[in-house]
Design a protein around this motif. Structure first.
Motif, PDB file in Angstrom:
ATOM      1  N   THR A 167      -7.120  -5.864  -2.600  1.00  0.00           N
ATOM      2  CA  THR A 167      -7.750  -7.063  -3.154  1.00  0.00           C
ATOM      3  C   THR A 167      -8.647  -7.736  -2.127  1.00  0.00           C
ATOM      4  O   THR A 167      -8.985  -8.902  -2.269  1.00  0.00           O
ATOM      5  CB  THR A 167      -6.681  -8.061  -3.656  1.00  0.00           C
ATOM      6  OG1 THR A 167      -5.852  -8.456  -2.565  1.00  0.00           O
ATOM      7  CG2 THR A 167      -5.843  -7.456  -4.759  1.00  0.00           C
ATOM      8  N   GLY A 168      -9.002  -7.019  -1.107  1.00  0.00           N
ATOM      9  CA  GLY A 168      -9.886  -7.557  -0.085  1.00  0.00           C
ATOM     10  C   GLY A 168      -9.137  -7.858   1.186  1.00  0.00           C
ATOM     11  O   GLY A 168      -9.082  -7.036   2.096  1.00  0.00           O
ATOM     12  N   GLN A 169      -8.508  -9.035   1.274  1.00  0.00           N
ATOM     13  CA  GLN A 169      -7.789  -9.396   2.494  1.00  0.00           C
ATOM     14  C   GLN A 169      -6.370  -8.844   2.503  1.00  0.00           C
ATOM     15  O   GLN A 169      -5.764  -8.700   3.571  1.00  0.00           O
ATOM     16  CB  GLN A 169      -7.751 -10.916   2.662  1.00  0.00           C
ATOM     17  CG  GLN A 169      -7.315 -11.353   4.047  1.00  0.00           C
ATOM     18  CD  GLN A 169      -7.349 -12.856   4.237  1.00  0.00           C
ATOM     19  OE1 GLN A 169      -7.894 -13.589   3.411  1.00  0.00           O
ATOM     20  NE2 GLN A 169      -6.761 -13.343   5.322  1.00  0.00           N
ATOM     21  N   VAL A 170      -5.823  -8.529   1.326  1.00  0.00           N
ATOM     22  CA  VAL A 170      -4.459  -8.018   1.234  1.00  0.00           C
ATOM     23  C   VAL A 170      -4.461  -6.644   0.576  1.00  0.00           C
ATOM     24  O   VAL A 170      -5.013  -6.474  -0.515  1.00  0.00           O
ATOM     25  CB  VAL A 170      -3.547  -8.975   0.444  1.00  0.00           C
ATOM     26  CG1 VAL A 170      -2.144  -8.382   0.300  1.00  0.00           C
ATOM     27  CG2 VAL A 170      -3.479 -10.335   1.139  1.00  0.00           C
ATOM     28  N   VAL A 171      -3.848  -5.680   1.242  1.00  0.00           N
ATOM     29  CA  VAL A 171      -3.704  -4.325   0.717  1.00  0.00           C
ATOM     30  C   VAL A 171      -2.208  -4.033   0.638  1.00  0.00           C
ATOM     31  O   VAL A 171      -1.486  -4.217   1.607  1.00  0.00           O
ATOM     32  CB  VAL A 171      -4.384  -3.281   1.622  1.00  0.00           C
ATOM     33  CG1 VAL A 171      -4.238  -1.878   1.029  1.00  0.00           C
ATOM     34  CG2 VAL A 171      -5.862  -3.620   1.820  1.00  0.00           C
ATOM     35  N   THR A 172      -1.751  -3.583  -0.535  1.00  0.00           N
ATOM     36  CA  THR A 172      -0.344  -3.206  -0.691  1.00  0.00           C
ATOM     37  C   THR A 172      -0.291  -1.752  -1.139  1.00  0.00           C
ATOM     38  O   THR A 172      -1.105  -1.320  -1.948  1.00  0.00           O
ATOM     39  CB  THR A 172       0.349  -4.090  -1.739  1.00  0.00           C
ATOM     40  OG1 THR A 172      -0.407  -4.094  -2.957  1.00  0.00           O
ATOM     41  CG2 THR A 172       0.505  -5.514  -1.242  1.00  0.00           C
ATOM     42  N   SER A 173       0.687  -1.008  -0.601  1.00  0.00           N
ATOM     43  CA  SER A 173       0.758   0.416  -0.929  1.00  0.00           C
ATOM     44  C   SER A 173       2.145   0.768  -1.423  1.00  0.00           C
ATOM     45  O   SER A 173       3.112   0.034  -1.216  1.00  0.00           O
ATOM     46  CB  SER A 173       0.391   1.276   0.278  1.00  0.00           C
ATOM     47  OG  SER A 173       1.309   1.092   1.337  1.00  0.00           O
ATOM     48  N   ALA A 174       2.243   1.928  -2.053  1.00  0.00           N
ATOM     49  CA  ALA A 174       3.494   2.380  -2.661  1.00  0.00           C
ATOM     50  C   ALA A 174       4.363   3.057  -1.597  1.00  0.00           C
ATOM     51  O   ALA A 174       4.508   2.548  -0.497  1.00  0.00           O
ATOM     52  CB  ALA A 174       3.183   3.310  -3.829  1.00  0.00           C
ATOM     53  N   ALA A 178       1.836   7.118   0.260  1.00  0.00           N
ATOM     54  CA  ALA A 178       0.812   6.167  -0.177  1.00  0.00           C
ATOM     55  C   ALA A 178       0.436   5.219   0.956  1.00  0.00           C
ATOM     56  O   ALA A 178      -0.688   4.705   0.995  1.00  0.00           O
ATOM     57  CB  ALA A 178       1.304   5.387  -1.390  1.00  0.00           C
ATOM     58  N   GLY A 179       1.379   4.975   1.884  1.00  0.00           N
ATOM     59  CA  GLY A 179       1.036   4.184   3.061  1.00  0.00           C
ATOM     60  C   GLY A 179      -0.014   4.875   3.908  1.00  0.00           C
ATOM     61  O   GLY A 179      -0.925   4.230   4.444  1.00  0.00           O
ATOM     62  N   ILE A 180       0.094   6.193   4.035  1.00  0.00           N
ATOM     63  CA  ILE A 180      -0.940   6.955   4.741  1.00  0.00           C
ATOM     64  C   ILE A 180      -2.272   6.812   4.010  1.00  0.00           C
ATOM     65  O   ILE A 180      -3.317   6.604   4.635  1.00  0.00           O
ATOM     66  CB  ILE A 180      -0.540   8.432   4.852  1.00  0.00           C
ATOM     67  CG1 ILE A 180       0.750   8.585   5.661  1.00  0.00           C
ATOM     68  CG2 ILE A 180      -1.665   9.247   5.489  1.00  0.00           C
ATOM     69  CD1 ILE A 180       1.280  10.004   5.717  1.00  0.00           C
ATOM     70  N   ASP A 181      -2.245   6.926   2.678  1.00  0.00           N
ATOM     71  CA  ASP A 181      -3.467   6.767   1.883  1.00  0.00           C
ATOM     72  C   ASP A 181      -4.119   5.416   2.166  1.00  0.00           C
ATOM     73  O   ASP A 181      -5.340   5.326   2.340  1.00  0.00           O
ATOM     74  CB  ASP A 181      -3.149   6.876   0.392  1.00  0.00           C
ATOM     75  CG  ASP A 181      -2.653   8.243  -0.015  1.00  0.00           C
ATOM     76  OD1 ASP A 181      -3.155   9.236   0.531  1.00  0.00           O
ATOM     77  OD2 ASP A 181      -1.768   8.321  -0.880  1.00  0.00           O
TER      78      ASP A 181
END
Length: 340
Positions: A167-174, A178-181
Motif C-alpha cells: 500500500t505504499g508505506q506498508v507492505v505485508t506478506s504471507a 511470500a516474505g522472500i517475494d
C-alpha cells in the motif's frame, strides 16, 4: 499484477532511497523468517554489483533471546534506538498470542510517522496491527492466520488470497516464501529489476512469482518435469517475441485449449495471457535498464505488438512509463544486448 496488490509504485519520484534497513527481533520469534530478512537485506553482495545496505537486527533489550524453536536462542546486539535511522523496518514472524511490548509498538509508530517503510513477514502483521498501522489499509498474512488477523483488527482490510500487499508505506506478506517475494519486490522498486534479479539468482528463487496463496496451500509448487508445463514455460521465456496465444501454446503442449488453460492455471495460479504479459514486462525492464534500445525496438524484442502496447502494459504493471523507468534505473549497457 497477479499474486500481489501494489497500490503506490515507488518510482513516482524516480529516487532510490533504500540504504538503511532494520529487522525487529522479539522474544519467541521464528528464526527461519528472521533468516529470510537477513538473507534478503543483510548480506554483502557487492561482488555482484548489488548495493550494500546498512543492516541491523534490533530488539528492546539487547542480549540473548529465545526463538520459537526449543533449545535454539540468538543474541542481538542493537537496541530499538537503531530503528530511528532506518529507511525500512521489517517485522518477521512473531508470536501471535503474546502482546507486543508498548516500547516496541511506540518505536514502530515513530518509524512510520517519520516516513520509514514498514514490511511484515507472515505473523509479523499482528505487530503492525497492534501498532495501528493496518487500520483502513489492505493487508495480508499467512493463510492460516487471515481470519484471526481480521477478527483482532476489524479496521484492517485483510486480503487472504495474495502473496503480499503493497500500500505504499506498508507492505505485508504471507508465509515464509511470500516474505522472500515481498523483499525482492522492495529491491525491485528501489533499485530496479536487474538488481532484484541478481539477488534472486543468488538465493536460487524466481525473481517474481505469479498467483496467490491458494495455489501453495493444498499442493506443492510444481517441479519442471516432462509431466508438467515446466519445459513449455522455459521455452516461452526463451522465445518471448513469438506470438503466444492459448491455441498455439496448447498445440505445442499437445492439449486442447480448454485443458491447457485449466492446467496452466493449476500450475501457475494465473492465465497464460497474464503470465506471458508479466514476463514480457519484466524482460522490457531489463532492456530498459541495461541497453539504449528504443522503446519500439524493446517492444519488438519482448513480443509486444508495438511501443503503444508496451507502454500500456508497462504502465499498468509498474505505474510509470518505460521512459520514466529508464531514467530511474539506467545501468551500464550490456554490450551484447546493445549489439543485438
Amino acid at each position: 499484477m497477479p499474486g500481489c496488490i501494489d497500490f503506490l509504485p515507488r518510482l513516482c519520484d524516480a529516487v532510490r532511497v533504500l540504504t538503511n534497513v532494520v529487522c525487529l527481533a522479539v522474544d519467541g520469534l521464528a528464526p527461519f523468517e528472521l533468516g529470510v530478512v537477513c538473507e534478503s537485506f543483510g548480506l554483502d553482495r557487492t561482488d555482484d554489483g548489488v548495493p550494500l545496505l546498512d543492516f541491523a537486527v534490533v530488539t528492546p533489550r539487547p542480549g540473548p533471546m529465545r526463538t520459537s524453536i526449543p533449545g535454539f536462542s540468538i543474541a542481538v546486539e542493537d537496541g530499538l534506538d537503531r530503528m530511528e535511522s532506518a529507511d525500512l523496518v521489517v517485522v518477521p514472524a512473531v508470536p501471535r498470542g503474546a502482546t507486543t511490548e508498548p516500547v516496541v509498538l511506540e518505536a514502530l509508530r515513530a518509524a512510520y510517522q517519520r516516513g520509514a517503510r514498514m514490511l511484515s513477514v507472515c505473523s509479523g502483521a499482528f505487530a503492525l496491527g497492534e501498532a495501528g498501522l493496518l487500520d483502513g489499509r489492505e493487508c495480508t498474512t499467512h493463510w492460516r492466520y487471515t481470519d484471526e488477523l481480521a477478527a483482532r483488527f476489524p479496521d484492517a482490510q485483510v486480503v487472504p488470497e495474495v502473496l503480499f500487499v503493497d500500500t505504499g508505506q506498508v507492505v505485508t506478506s504471507a508465509g515464509t516464501a511470500a516474505g522472500i517475494d515481498a523483499c525482492l519486490h522492495i529491491w525491485r522498486q528501489e533499485h530496479g529489476a536487474a538488481i532484484a534479479g541478481l539477488i534472486a539468482r543468488r538465493m536460487v528463487v524466481p525473481p517474481q512469482r505469479e498467483g496467490g496463496q491458494a495455489q501453495f496451500i493444498s499442493r506443492a509448487v510444481p517441479e519442471c518435469t516432462g509431466e508438467t508445463l515446466g519445459p513449455l514455460l522455459t521455452w516461452v521465456l526463451e522465445n518471448l517475441a513469438v506470438d503466444h496465444s492459448v491455441e498455439q501454446l496448447a498445440r505445442r503442449a499437445v492439449m486442447s485449449p480448454r485443458t491447457f488453460a485449466r492446467r496452466f492455471r493449476d500450475e501457475t495460479g494465473t492465465t497464460p495471457h497474464a503470465w506471458v504479459t508479466a514476463h514480457r514486462v519484466r524482460a522490457a525492464e531489463e532492456l530498459l535498464e541495461r541497453t539504449d534500445l528504443s522503446v519500439d525496438r524493446i517492444a519488438a524484442e519482448v513480443g509486444f505488438v508495438n511501443a503503444a502496447t508496451l507502454r500500456l502494459h508497462f504502465g499498468r504493471a509498474r505505474g510509470v512509463s518505460p521512459q520514466q523507468y529508464r531514467r530511474a534505473f539506467t545501468l551500464a549497457p550490456d554490450p551484447q544486448q546493445v549489439a543485438g
